[in-house]
Design a protein around this motif. Sequence first.
Motif, PDB file in Angstrom:
ATOM      1  N   VAL A  59      30.532  55.514  34.550  1.00 45.43           N
ATOM      2  CA  VAL A  59      31.995  55.502  34.409  1.00 45.43           C
ATOM      3  C   VAL A  59      32.535  54.114  34.757  1.00 45.43           C
ATOM      4  O   VAL A  59      33.348  53.539  34.016  1.00 45.43           O
ATOM      5  CB  VAL A  59      32.637  56.574  35.316  1.00 45.43           C
ATOM      6  N   ARG A  60      32.053  53.554  35.875  1.00 46.86           N
ATOM      7  CA  ARG A  60      32.539  52.232  36.317  1.00 46.86           C
ATOM      8  C   ARG A  60      32.128  51.125  35.360  1.00 46.86           C
ATOM      9  O   ARG A  60      32.840  50.126  35.207  1.00 46.86           O
ATOM     10  CB  ARG A  60      32.021  51.921  37.729  1.00 46.86           C
ATOM     11  N   ARG A  61      31.007  51.305  34.686  1.00 46.61           N
ATOM     12  CA  ARG A  61      30.555  50.272  33.733  1.00 46.61           C
ATOM     13  C   ARG A  61      31.434  50.254  32.478  1.00 46.61           C
ATOM     14  O   ARG A  61      31.354  49.323  31.692  1.00 46.61           O
ATOM     15  CB  ARG A  61      29.090  50.531  33.349  1.00 46.61           C
ATOM     16  N   ASN A  62      32.240  51.279  32.303  1.00 44.38           N
ATOM     17  CA  ASN A  62      33.208  51.343  31.201  1.00 44.38           C
ATOM     18  C   ASN A  62      32.540  51.090  29.841  1.00 44.38           C
ATOM     19  O   ASN A  62      33.004  50.288  29.028  1.00 44.38           O
ATOM     20  CB  ASN A  62      34.348  50.332  31.437  1.00 44.38           C
ATOM     21  N   GLY A  96      35.043  54.519  31.084  1.00 42.87           N
ATOM     22  CA  GLY A  96      36.015  54.250  32.142  1.00 42.87           C
ATOM     23  C   GLY A  96      37.203  55.187  32.087  1.00 42.87           C
ATOM     24  O   GLY A  96      37.850  55.459  33.111  1.00 42.87           O
ATOM     25  N   ASP A  97      37.528  55.695  30.884  1.00 38.88           N
ATOM     26  CA  ASP A  97      38.658  56.614  30.731  1.00 38.88           C
ATOM     27  C   ASP A  97      38.436  57.938  31.455  1.00 38.88           C
ATOM     28  O   ASP A  97      39.386  58.688  31.698  1.00 38.88           O
ATOM     29  CB  ASP A  97      38.914  56.898  29.251  1.00 38.88           C
ATOM     30  N   SER A 101      36.074  55.116  25.953  1.00 32.81           N
ATOM     31  CA  SER A 101      35.094  54.444  26.817  1.00 32.81           C
ATOM     32  C   SER A 101      34.871  55.307  28.053  1.00 32.81           C
ATOM     33  O   SER A 101      35.708  56.155  28.391  1.00 32.81           O
ATOM     34  CB  SER A 101      35.581  53.052  27.228  1.00 32.81           C
TER      35      SER A 101
END
Length: 926
Positions: free
Chosen positions: A656-659, A713-714, A711
Motif C-alpha cells: 500500500v505504501r509503495r503506491n 496507495g488509494d 493505485s
Amino acid sequence: MSSDKEVLREKFSSDPDRYYKVTLFEEHGYVRKKCAVCGRHYWTLDQNSTHCPEQPCGEYTFLGDPPTTKRFDYLNAWKRVSEFFVKNGHKEVARYPVVCRWRPDLYFTVASIVDFQRIESGKVVFEFPDNPLIVPQMCLRFLDIGNVGVTGRHYTSFCMIGQQALANPRGYWKDRCIDLDFKLLTEEFGIPKEEIVFKEDVWLGPGAFGNSLEFHVRGLELGNAVFTGFEGTPTNYKEYEEKVVDMGAGLERFVWVSQGTATSYDAVFGKAVDNLKERLGINITESEEHLILQYFRLAGALDVDQFKVSETIPTEFLVRIGASTEEFRKKLLALRALYSILDHTRTLVFAISDGALPSNVGGGYNLRVILRRALDFANSFGQGIQLGELAEWHVIQLREMFPELSEHLEDVRTIFEVEQKKYEVTKERAKKIVESLVTKKGKVGTEQLVKLYDSEGITPEALQKAGLKIDLAADFYTSVTERHMAQRHIESGKETYEVDDLPPTRLLFYENRDQFEFEATVLRIIGNRYLVIDMTAFYARSGGQEPDHGTIDGCRVVDVVKSNGVVLHEIADLDSRIIKGQTIRGVVDSKRRFLIMRHHTATHVVNGAARNVLGSWVWQHSAFKDEDMGRLDVTHFAHLTRDQVLEIERLSNEVVRRNLPVKISWIPRNEAEQRYGFRLYQGGVVPNKELRIVNIEGWDVEACGGTHCSSTGDIGLIKITKSERIQDGVERLEFVAGEAAINYVEKQETILMDAATRLETPPEKLIASVINLKSNEADAQRTSKLLARRLASMMAEEVPKLTKALPGDLRLYVTTPARGEGLDSEFHLTVGEDLCSREPELIYVAIFNEKERTQIMVFAGTNAQRKGAKAGDLVKEIARALGGSGGGDAKFAQGGVQGIVTKIPDVESIITTALESIDSRAKDAH
C-alpha cells in the motif's frame, strides 16, 4: 456413454473409406480386418492376421524382445519425439499445469488436448497457441490407483505426448497425421512397419466427438490419433468448420517398448528402481527375473478388477509360470509397493509444484489418498524410505525436461513433512483398531473398508498384512475418492431470467470508473421487480464482489445481478410510471462503490502477501468484498500462526505504501495465458475470449471483472481482523481496508482505553496490569483451595451433628444456596471428597448457584456405595426434580439446570425414595 460410443463405432465402421482409410494404408499395403475375438476392425500388413493386437485379443510380445532398433530412457525418448515433430513444422509448447485451472469442470489435466479446451456458454471450444504443435503434457488420473504396481503399465501420472493440429492450410488432417506417426515409429524408433497395427475406434467427449485410429506394436497401444470433426452429441451434431487433430501417445510406453522390460516402471524410473531395490534389500535372481517377465506377460494385460477379489497377485498366474512359492509372491508384493511409491511420489511432485495440496476435499483428496498409500507402503519396509528424497530423485531425472520442478522441490519437501506428521498421528490409533479387528477374526466388508479408510486412514493393504480377510472391491480407491470429489460441473442452479433475447448491457464503469450518474433506456421490466436498461454504471454481483446500490429515477436499487451479459437492477417499490422505452436517470452510491473498491484491490494485495509469506501453493479458494469488510480464503496446509498473520498484514501495508499502479487492460485469452500463466485464474475460470487483466505491477496479476483503485496507495490501510480454518487445506482471512480499517482501529483503541480506565492503569501498562491481575487471581484460587481444605478438616468434627440419618446406617449432608451462599464448585469439590473419605457412610449433596446455573454435586463414601447409594444415580434423581440433568460414577457425580432455581425441593426425601427403590430392586433380584 458406452452405448453412444457403440453407435458411433457402427456408424463410422460402416463407411471406413470416409472415416478410417488414409493414404498411408494404400501406399504400404495395409488391409482391413475384423477381429475374430472382439469383433472390431483393424488395419495390418499381415494378410493372415485373424485378431487385433489389443488385450485380451493379443499379448505383450515385446516384453524381453523389444521391436525397436534403439533403446531410450525417458528424457532421450522425449528428445527424439520432440526433434522429429519440430523438424516437421511443429512448435514445441511447454507443458500446462497438472492442476486444470482453466476448466471449471475438471480438477486435473487428464489429457493433452485439455490444455487447449475452454468452456464458453456451456460448450467446449479449442484454442491453440500454435498450429501444429507438440506438447509433453503430464496428466493425472486416479481411476486406476489399485492397478498401479500390479499390471506393470498403470500410473496415476503420465506424460501424454500431444500432437495437435487444426485442419487448415497451416495444419493438417488425417493423412498427414498418420503419416507423421508412422514415420516417428519406423524412422526414429526403428520399429519395423510390419509390427505396426492400426485399430479403428471413436472418441466421445463433452460436446464433441470424432473417429480415431489407435496404433499398436506387439500388443501395446502406443498412441491414439483422434480426428475431432463433430460438434454436439451423436444424435444432434454438426461438422466443425476447423476440425481438430488430437494424437495422444504415452511417453512411458515409448520408453517401455524400446526397452522391453518386465514393467513400464523399470524402464521409466530407471535408476530409482535399482536404488530402491538395493536400499530395501529386494534381491532378484536371474531366474526370478525371467519368472517376473513371464508373470507380467500375463498380469500386464489385465486390470485389478479382472483378478479374483482380494487377490493382488493371482495364484492362477503363479501356477501357470511355475512359481507359486510364498517367497516369490512376497517379492512380487514388494515390487508392487516399490513401483507404487515411485509413481505416487512423482504424481505429488507435479501436483504440489503446480499449486495443489493434499486435503480431505475435492481433488486434494486424491492426492492425500496416494500420499498415504505411499507412506503405508514405505512403512511396510521399515526404515529407509523418505518421500522427500524420492521427490529429489524424480526432480533430478526430469529437470532437463521440466526445469520448473527444481524451483518447487523445497515446497514439495515441506508438504511431505507436514503430511508425514499427520500420518504418524493417525498411525497409532489405526494400529489399535486393526489389532481389535484381528481379535474379532471377522471378515471386513466393502462398506467397513471404506469407513475405516475414510475416517481412520487404514488401507486395505494394511488389513491384509495383518492377516484379515477383506472383501475388497476392484474399484475400492475409485469409490473412496468419489465420495469426496463429486465431479465438478459448470456453475448451475442460479435463478434464471427471460433475457436471452436481449443484447448485452453496456457497462459504463469499465469505460469511466468515476461515472456515477447516467441516462439509459428501459428495455424490459421483469415481474415488477427487475429493470433491464441498455447501459448502466451499476456493478452487478460477481466474482465475490457485492453490487452497487443507488437510485433509478428516485427508486432504490437494492440489488444488481447479471445473466448472460444482461444486467438486471432490483428495484424496491418500482414506480409504475417507469415503462419500457422510457429514458431513466441512474445515480450510483459513490461512497459504497469506493469502500467496496478498496476492499477488492486489498484482496489482490493480501493474496499476493499470503503467497509470499506462506509458499507457492497458496491460491485463492474464494473471496468476498463488501463495503464494511473483505474476506479471502486461501489454500494452506496448517492453521496460520499469529506471526504469519502479522507478517501478511505488514507486507500488505508495505505494498500500500509503495503506491504501486493498478493497471487494467483487455487481452485475448490465449495471449494473456501465455504471458502471465494460469495464476490469472485466482477468482476462477473466466468464460470469455478476451480477459480483463488487473495488474498490480510487480506484485499480482489476475483476470478480474471487479472495480479497483487506480493505485495501491488509494487503499489507505489494511487490517486483518480474523484468521480461521474453514475446511481442511483452506484458511480464511477477514480484513478491513480504507475507511473501514480506520473505523476498526478506532474501535479497538476505544476498547483498549476503556479497559485501561477500568483497571486504573495507563494504556501502555495494560498488559502488565492484566498479567498481574491474572497472577493475583491464581493466588486467590490457591488460597481458596487451601481454606477449603482447612474448612473441610474443621467441618469433619461437626458433620455428625449436621447430617441426617438414612436407612442402612447411612448419613446425608445437604447444603443449599440459602445455607452455603458464596461457596463455589472448587469449595464443594474439595470439601465433599475430603468428608466422604473420612466418613465412608456419608452422602454429600451440594446445590449451589454458579455462572447463571444451579449446580448439583454428589459424593458417596465407600460404604454408602456398597449399600447401593451411587452418586451417579442420586444426582439424576435430584436433577430431574429440579428440571435439569446430570450423571457420573458411583463415587462422584454432577449436574445442573440452566438458569437459577429459586425453589429447592426436599433433597432428603428424594434420596430416601431413591435408596428405597434401589433396596427393593436388590431384594427382588435376590
